[in-house]
Design a protein around this motif. Structure first.
Motif, short mmCIF file in Angstrom:
data_model
loop_
_atom_site.label_atom_id
_atom_site.label_comp_id
_atom_site.label_asym_id
_atom_site.label_seq_id
_atom_site.Cartn_x
_atom_site.Cartn_y
_atom_site.Cartn_z
N THR A 1 0.84 -1.20 0.00
CA THR A 1 0.00 0.00 0.00
C THR A 1 0.88 1.25 0.00
O THR A 1 1.69 1.42 0.91
CB THR A 1 -0.92 0.01 1.23
OG1 THR A 1 -1.74 -1.15 1.19
CG2 THR A 1 -1.81 1.24 1.23
N PRO A 2 0.76 2.13 -1.00
CA PRO A 2 1.68 3.26 -1.12
C PRO A 2 1.74 4.14 0.11
O PRO A 2 2.82 4.58 0.51
CB PRO A 2 1.12 4.02 -2.33
CG PRO A 2 0.37 3.00 -3.12
CD PRO A 2 -0.20 2.06 -2.10
N GLU A 3 0.60 4.38 0.76
CA GLU A 3 0.62 5.33 1.87
C GLU A 3 1.36 4.79 3.09
O GLU A 3 1.78 5.56 3.95
CB GLU A 3 -0.81 5.74 2.26
CG GLU A 3 -1.72 4.62 2.73
CD GLU A 3 -2.53 4.01 1.60
OE1 GLU A 3 -3.56 3.39 1.88
OE2 GLU A 3 -2.12 4.17 0.42
N LEU A 4 1.51 3.47 3.17
CA LEU A 4 2.22 2.92 4.33
C LEU A 4 3.73 3.07 4.18
O LEU A 4 4.44 3.26 5.16
CB LEU A 4 1.86 1.45 4.51
CG LEU A 4 0.40 1.18 4.88
CD1 LEU A 4 0.15 -0.31 5.02
CD2 LEU A 4 0.02 1.89 6.18
N LYS A 5 4.24 2.93 2.95
CA LYS A 5 5.66 3.16 2.67
C LYS A 5 6.59 2.35 3.56
O LYS A 5 7.66 2.79 3.92
CB LYS A 5 5.99 4.66 2.81
CG LYS A 5 5.26 5.57 1.84
CD LYS A 5 5.65 5.30 0.40
CE LYS A 5 4.97 6.28 -0.54
NZ LYS A 5 5.24 5.96 -1.95
N ARG A 6 6.16 1.15 3.94
CA ARG A 6 7.05 0.28 4.71
C ARG A 6 7.06 -1.09 4.05
O ARG A 6 6.25 -1.96 4.39
CB ARG A 6 6.61 0.18 6.17
CG ARG A 6 6.87 1.44 6.97
CD ARG A 6 6.64 1.22 8.46
NE ARG A 6 7.59 0.29 9.04
CZ ARG A 6 8.80 0.63 9.48
NH1 ARG A 6 9.21 1.89 9.36
NH2 ARG A 6 9.60 -0.26 10.02
N PRO A 7 7.93 -1.27 3.07
CA PRO A 7 8.00 -2.57 2.40
C PRO A 7 8.36 -3.68 3.38
O PRO A 7 8.96 -3.44 4.42
CB PRO A 7 9.08 -2.37 1.33
CG PRO A 7 9.82 -1.15 1.74
CD PRO A 7 8.89 -0.31 2.55
N LEU A 8 7.99 -4.90 3.00
CA LEU A 8 8.06 -6.04 3.91
C LEU A 8 9.18 -7.00 3.51
O LEU A 8 9.30 -7.39 2.35
CB LEU A 8 6.72 -6.78 3.89
CG LEU A 8 6.55 -7.97 4.83
CD1 LEU A 8 6.63 -7.55 6.29
CD2 LEU A 8 5.20 -8.65 4.55
N ILE A 9 9.98 -7.39 4.49
CA ILE A 9 11.00 -8.42 4.32
C ILE A 9 10.48 -9.72 4.93
O ILE A 9 9.97 -9.72 6.06
CB ILE A 9 12.33 -8.04 5.02
CG1 ILE A 9 12.78 -6.64 4.60
CG2 ILE A 9 13.40 -9.08 4.73
CD1 ILE A 9 13.09 -6.48 3.15
N GLY A 10 10.59 -10.83 4.21
CA GLY A 10 10.21 -12.13 4.74
C GLY A 10 11.43 -12.89 5.23
O GLY A 10 12.46 -12.93 4.55
N MET A 11 11.34 -13.47 6.41
CA MET A 11 12.45 -14.22 7.00
C MET A 11 11.94 -15.53 7.58
O MET A 11 10.81 -15.59 8.07
CB MET A 11 13.11 -13.39 8.12
CG MET A 11 14.24 -14.10 8.86
SD MET A 11 14.88 -13.12 10.24
CE MET A 11 15.86 -11.91 9.34
N THR A 12 12.76 -16.58 7.52
CA THR A 12 12.44 -17.83 8.21
C THR A 12 13.40 -18.04 9.36
O THR A 12 14.57 -17.64 9.30
CB THR A 12 12.52 -19.03 7.25
OG1 THR A 12 13.83 -19.09 6.67
CG2 THR A 12 11.48 -18.93 6.16
N SER A 13 12.91 -18.66 10.43
CA SER A 13 13.76 -18.89 11.60
C SER A 13 13.08 -19.89 12.53
O SER A 13 12.01 -20.43 12.22
CB SER A 13 14.04 -17.58 12.34
OG SER A 13 15.04 -17.78 13.33
#
Length: 416
Positions: free
Chosen positions: A188-200
């Motif tokens: 969503t453009p207004e959030l401006k917080r791209p998401l990183i996916g990680m496994t652990s």
């Protein structure tokens, strides 16, 4: 509160009273419904929005062909294919917000396909006489599906089954009102917080996320950490396939080993492939590469019998891989990494891949680690940047190496 539309799926020739009751409860709570009939032989007792003929046509067949097959199982698989296709198309077109399906074994078999066809984050509810049953293999279960036992509901409405149906209707409607799609939220453009996916795994075993989460947050990124115990990997792969991640740090690929060694703790055949196929920048490492997780109350598979076994708790046990199995694991990882179309780096910490395999630790096996590393070098595909690190995966140096690579990718414009 918005009033979402709930897709109701079932055999309206035999279960119209129960399906109609679901619609009644949803409507009484302010929701809208869209109904889909997946019957084959009979006709619906009440009007439906999507007929059995439309469902069969979506599968490239017809009701007449399904009946002519003379096989109830084959006919219902045709209807399952059509129902899954229609559900996916309806959601993509914005015509429905959530799905609820009702059935015994036949209806549940179909419902699992419908739910699997929808993106993670779309509320999915199955009301079934075999909910939570060993009849349902983990590989068929969508990562975020919810199941409610259809108690006392095999034939006809009664106070017991109404309690199950009303609870399910309220649950799916409430979820549809409250849900935020992970993929949409990430982009969503207004959030401006791209998401990183990680496994652990938990930080007593793997700890890199403790340092990386605040460091990535300071750079303007959210981090979602997935517990790599089968269903966590399924959720991770589902989102990766949707393109929900701007990059992935797949540092615990153990589910690949679980799968090839025959464990039920599997994330499926496509584990470690979807980020690569979508071109998402990805880093991969060796978190718990040397262990095969097993269902604690299942018998140990024949190929793993006699190997060192650690009971983690009553639900989960782990078997140490032999050196030959570690080499097999390395080849399986390389085969999947070869499919990547975007930036791909394999971080190889040469001092170990979980807290237990440090020198002097209970699972320390330097020769086994060397065998794995040797096989990785021999089979690493040309699209993979293999970086060997003079540290353990839980050392600060590992997190620093991952962060330095991340920053380099950002500087090159590979991550935005």
């Amino acid at each position: 509160m918005r009033n979402p539309t709930i897709l109701i799926v079932g055999t309206y020739d035999t279960k119209s009273d129960e399906l109609g009751y679901l619609a009644e409860v949803i409507g009484a709570q302010g929701g809208a419904v869209l109904t889909m009939d997946v019957s084959v032989l009979g006709d619906p007792a009440i009007p439906v929005d999507l007929s059995k003929h439309a469902v069969a046509e979506a599968a490239g067949a017809s009701i007449a062909q399904a009946i002519a097959s003379g096989d109830e199982n084959r006919a219902m698989q045709t209807m399952a294919k059509g129902a899954a296709t229609l559900a996916r198309d309806l959601h993509a077109a914005g015509r429905m917000d959530a799905v609820i399906a009702l059935g015994g074994t036949m209806g549940t078999d179909l419902a699992l396909d419908v739910c699997a066809a929808l993106p993670l984050g779309v509320p999915k509810y199955i009301v079934s006489t075999v909910s939570f049953s060993p009849l349902i293999p983990p590989a068929r279960i969508a990562a975020d599906v919810q199941m409610i036992l259809w108690a006392g509901g095999l034939y006809g409405l009664n106070p017991v089954c109404k309690a199950s149906l009303a609870q399910a209707a309220g649950a799916v409607l409430g979820a549809a009102r409250a849900v935020q799609s992970p993929a949409l939220t990430a982009l969503t453009p207004e959030l401006k917080r791209p998401l990183i996916g990680m496994t652990s795994f938990g930080k007593t075993v793997l700890r890199y996320m403790v340092a990386l989460k605040p460091a990535l947050a300071a750079r303007g990124f959210d981090l979602a950490v997935f517990h790599a115990t089968g269903m966590g990997g399924r959720a991770f792969e589902s989102l990766a396939a949707q393109g929900a991640f701007t990059a992935v740090m797949d540092f615990a690929p153990q589910e690949v080993g679980n799968h090839i060694m025959g464990s039920a703790v599997s994330a499926g055949e496509d584990r470690l492939t979807n980020a690569g196929r979508s071109g998402t920048p990805q880093m991969v490492s060796i978190g718990c590469y040397d262990l095969v997780d097993l269902v604690g109350w299942h018998p140990v598979p024949d190929k793993l019998k006699g190997q060192e076994l650690h009971a983690h708790n009553r639900l989960l046990s782990s078997v140490m891989m032999t050196h030959a199995q570690r080499r097999e694991m390395a080849r399986a990882l390389c085969a999947r990494l070869a499919l990547a179309t975007g930036p791909m780096t394999f971080l190889m910490p040469l001092h170990g891949g979980n807290e237990w395999d440090r020198p002097g630790g209970p699972l320390s096996d330097p020769e086994g680690l060397a065998a794995f590393a040797s096989e990785m070098r021999a089979h690493c595909p040309p699209n993979v940047d293999l970086q060997e690190l003079d540290c353990h995966i839980n050392d600060p140096a590992f997190a620093k190496a991952a962060l330095d690579l991340f920053d380099a990718w950002c500087a090159k414009g590979l991550i935005a």
